[in-house]
Write a protein that holds these residues in place. Structure first.
Motif, PDB file in Angstrom:
ATOM      1  N   ARG A  15       0.840  -1.192   0.000  1.00  0.00           N
ATOM      2  CA  ARG A  15       0.000   0.000   0.000  1.00  0.00           C
ATOM      3  C   ARG A  15       0.876   1.242   0.000  1.00  0.00           C
ATOM      4  O   ARG A  15       1.668   1.454   0.914  1.00  0.00           O
ATOM      5  CB  ARG A  15      -0.916   0.001   1.218  1.00  0.00           C
ATOM      6  CG  ARG A  15      -1.972  -1.104   1.195  1.00  0.00           C
ATOM      7  CD  ARG A  15      -2.856  -1.022   2.418  1.00  0.00           C
ATOM      8  NE  ARG A  15      -3.877  -2.061   2.407  1.00  0.00           N
ATOM      9  CZ  ARG A  15      -4.258  -2.737   3.494  1.00  0.00           C
ATOM     10  NH1 ARG A  15      -3.679  -2.485   4.657  1.00  0.00           N
ATOM     11  NH2 ARG A  15      -5.204  -3.655   3.401  1.00  0.00           N
ATOM     12  N   ALA A  16       0.716   2.053  -1.028  1.00  0.00           N
ATOM     13  CA  ALA A  16       1.474   3.309  -1.168  1.00  0.00           C
ATOM     14  C   ALA A  16       2.981   3.075  -1.120  1.00  0.00           C
ATOM     15  O   ALA A  16       3.728   3.899  -0.617  1.00  0.00           O
ATOM     16  CB  ALA A  16       1.049   4.301  -0.087  1.00  0.00           C
ATOM     17  N   LYS A  18       5.044   1.898  -3.966  1.00  0.00           N
ATOM     18  CA  LYS A  18       5.731   1.652  -5.236  1.00  0.00           C
ATOM     19  C   LYS A  18       7.138   2.241  -5.258  1.00  0.00           C
ATOM     20  O   LYS A  18       8.057   1.680  -5.857  1.00  0.00           O
ATOM     21  CB  LYS A  18       4.930   2.200  -6.414  1.00  0.00           C
ATOM     22  CG  LYS A  18       5.601   1.913  -7.755  1.00  0.00           C
ATOM     23  CD  LYS A  18       4.824   2.443  -8.938  1.00  0.00           C
ATOM     24  CE  LYS A  18       3.656   1.523  -9.265  1.00  0.00           C
ATOM     25  NZ  LYS A  18       3.025   1.936 -10.552  1.00  0.00           N
ATOM     26  N   THR A  19       7.336   3.356  -4.580  1.00  0.00           N
ATOM     27  CA  THR A  19       8.646   4.011  -4.629  1.00  0.00           C
ATOM     28  C   THR A  19       9.753   3.188  -3.970  1.00  0.00           C
ATOM     29  O   THR A  19      10.922   3.473  -4.167  1.00  0.00           O
ATOM     30  CB  THR A  19       8.579   5.422  -4.012  1.00  0.00           C
ATOM     31  OG1 THR A  19       9.760   6.148  -4.371  1.00  0.00           O
ATOM     32  CG2 THR A  19       8.457   5.350  -2.500  1.00  0.00           C
ATOM     33  N   LYS A  25       9.965   7.827  -7.716  1.00  0.00           N
ATOM     34  CA  LYS A  25       8.791   7.778  -8.586  1.00  0.00           C
ATOM     35  C   LYS A  25       7.726   6.922  -7.912  1.00  0.00           C
ATOM     36  O   LYS A  25       8.038   6.016  -7.151  1.00  0.00           O
ATOM     37  CB  LYS A  25       9.137   7.163  -9.950  1.00  0.00           C
ATOM     38  CG  LYS A  25      10.134   7.958 -10.769  1.00  0.00           C
ATOM     39  CD  LYS A  25      10.387   7.271 -12.113  1.00  0.00           C
ATOM     40  CE  LYS A  25      11.391   8.047 -12.950  1.00  0.00           C
ATOM     41  NZ  LYS A  25      11.667   7.362 -14.243  1.00  0.00           N
ATOM     42  N   GLY A  26       6.482   7.209  -8.223  1.00  0.00           N
ATOM     43  CA  GLY A  26       5.393   6.376  -7.717  1.00  0.00           C
ATOM     44  C   GLY A  26       5.027   6.601  -6.270  1.00  0.00           C
ATOM     45  O   GLY A  26       4.468   5.717  -5.626  1.00  0.00           O
ATOM     46  N   GLN A  29       1.618   5.366  -4.453  1.00  0.00           N
ATOM     47  CA  GLN A  29       0.951   4.383  -5.313  1.00  0.00           C
ATOM     48  C   GLN A  29       1.119   2.971  -4.765  1.00  0.00           C
ATOM     49  O   GLN A  29       2.172   2.616  -4.239  1.00  0.00           O
ATOM     50  CB  GLN A  29       1.508   4.452  -6.733  1.00  0.00           C
ATOM     51  CG  GLN A  29       1.262   5.768  -7.438  1.00  0.00           C
ATOM     52  CD  GLN A  29       1.875   5.795  -8.826  1.00  0.00           C
ATOM     53  OE1 GLN A  29       2.115   4.762  -9.434  1.00  0.00           O
ATOM     54  NE2 GLN A  29       2.138   6.991  -9.331  1.00  0.00           N
ATOM     55  N   ASN A  30       0.073   2.185  -4.903  1.00  0.00           N
ATOM     56  CA  ASN A  30       0.155   0.784  -4.514  1.00  0.00           C
ATOM     57  C   ASN A  30       1.014   0.020  -5.520  1.00  0.00           C
ATOM     58  O   ASN A  30       1.145   0.413  -6.677  1.00  0.00           O
ATOM     59  CB  ASN A  30      -1.227   0.155  -4.462  1.00  0.00           C
ATOM     60  CG  ASN A  30      -2.067   0.700  -3.324  1.00  0.00           C
ATOM     61  OD1 ASN A  30      -1.556   1.335  -2.407  1.00  0.00           O
ATOM     62  ND2 ASN A  30      -3.359   0.451  -3.363  1.00  0.00           N
ATOM     63  N   VAL A  31       1.564  -1.093  -5.069  1.00  0.00           N
ATOM     64  CA  VAL A  31       2.319  -1.965  -5.959  1.00  0.00           C
ATOM     65  C   VAL A  31       2.106  -3.414  -5.516  1.00  0.00           C
ATOM     66  O   VAL A  31       2.161  -3.726  -4.336  1.00  0.00           O
ATOM     67  CB  VAL A  31       3.828  -1.608  -5.956  1.00  0.00           C
ATOM     68  CG1 VAL A  31       4.443  -1.751  -4.568  1.00  0.00           C
ATOM     69  CG2 VAL A  31       4.589  -2.447  -6.964  1.00  0.00           C
TER      70      VAL A  31
END
Length: 245
Positions: A15-16, A18-19, A25-26, A29-31
């Motif tokens: 959750r949140a 991606k970076t 970057k990201g 954002q979820n990943v």
């Protein structure tokens, strides 16, 4: 020619996060990503790249929320799908010694365990700031320590790719598709942009977790130039696409 087969062990929703893969970057954002081992078969050679991690480890050791973690299969189940058992693995190539890549390493007592000397040296006495290492995971094990690039079998070898860790190594495999490189640094395919391997000016984003940003970029470029295709070692796509080559 050799073959590469993904053995997914756990699926993780970050959750949140991606970076942590795509540096600067990201944000927010979820990943989705996976914990894996990789089976490489070159004739009579059965090679495991990395010794995986487990859903239980993610929850109880690293404190991930249980609803973000999904068990996929055990390592035994993953190997059995290819007609193999733990004792059928003759070599384990460890890309690096972060805990999520070596959970099962003690189970491969008879297998040759290949690691870069620089990685083992750091992992044996890691700086406290780097919490991805736990020396107890490698206590009592014998390793074949190498320095730099090395050919392992006719169609398999390693590339020294530091930056994410002091002594990371990526694994190249000559397959029917061309040379595939399993990355020795934690990444997803987004780290390599939207292009196939080959353009003179690649669109590379280094891993969000790294010890040396410049080395991390140089290592990504080294992989890019060596590969016909890249196997990003945490990308979620391989949870469903087990046959890589």
């Amino acid at each position: 020619m050799a073959t590469i087969h993904a053995i997914p062990l756990a699926r993780i929703l970050g959750r949140a996060e991606k970076t942590k893969f795509t540096y600067l970057k990201g944000f927010g954002q979820n990943v989705e990503f996976g914990y894996y081992s990789w089976l490489v078969r070159d004739g009579t050679h059965n090679i495991l790249v990395d010794a995986g991690a487990t859903a239980e480890q993610a929850i109880h050791v690293w404190g991930r929320p249980p609803d973000t973690v999904e068990h996929v299969q055990t390592l035994e189940e993953g190997l059995a799908a290819h007609g193999l058992r733990i004792e059928d693995i003759g070599r384990v190539i460890l890309t690096h010694l972060h805990m999520d890549h070596i959970a099962h390493i003690h189970r491969f007592g008879a297998a040759e365990k290949i690691v870069q000397r620089r990685e083992w040296t750091f992992a044996s006495q890691p700086q406290p700031i780097d919490r991805y290492y736990d020396p107890s995971f490698i206590d009592g094990l014998e390793f074949t320590m190498i320095d730099g690039d090395r050919q392992i079998t006719e169609n398999v070898g390693v590339l020294f790719t530091p930056g994410h860790t002091p002594g990371g190594q990526s694994v190249w495999v000559r397959t029917q598709r061309g040379v595939g490189v399993i990355t020795g640094f934690c990444c997803i395919h987004e780290n390599f942009g939207g292009c196939d391997c080959g353009p003179a000016v690649p669109e590379l984003t280094i891993p969000g977790i790294h010890q040396n940003a410049m080395d991390a970029y140089d290592s990504m470029l080294k992989v890019w130039n060596a590969a016909d295709f890249v196997v990003a070692n945490h990308d979620a796509k391989y949870i469903l696409e087990n046959e890589v080559s």
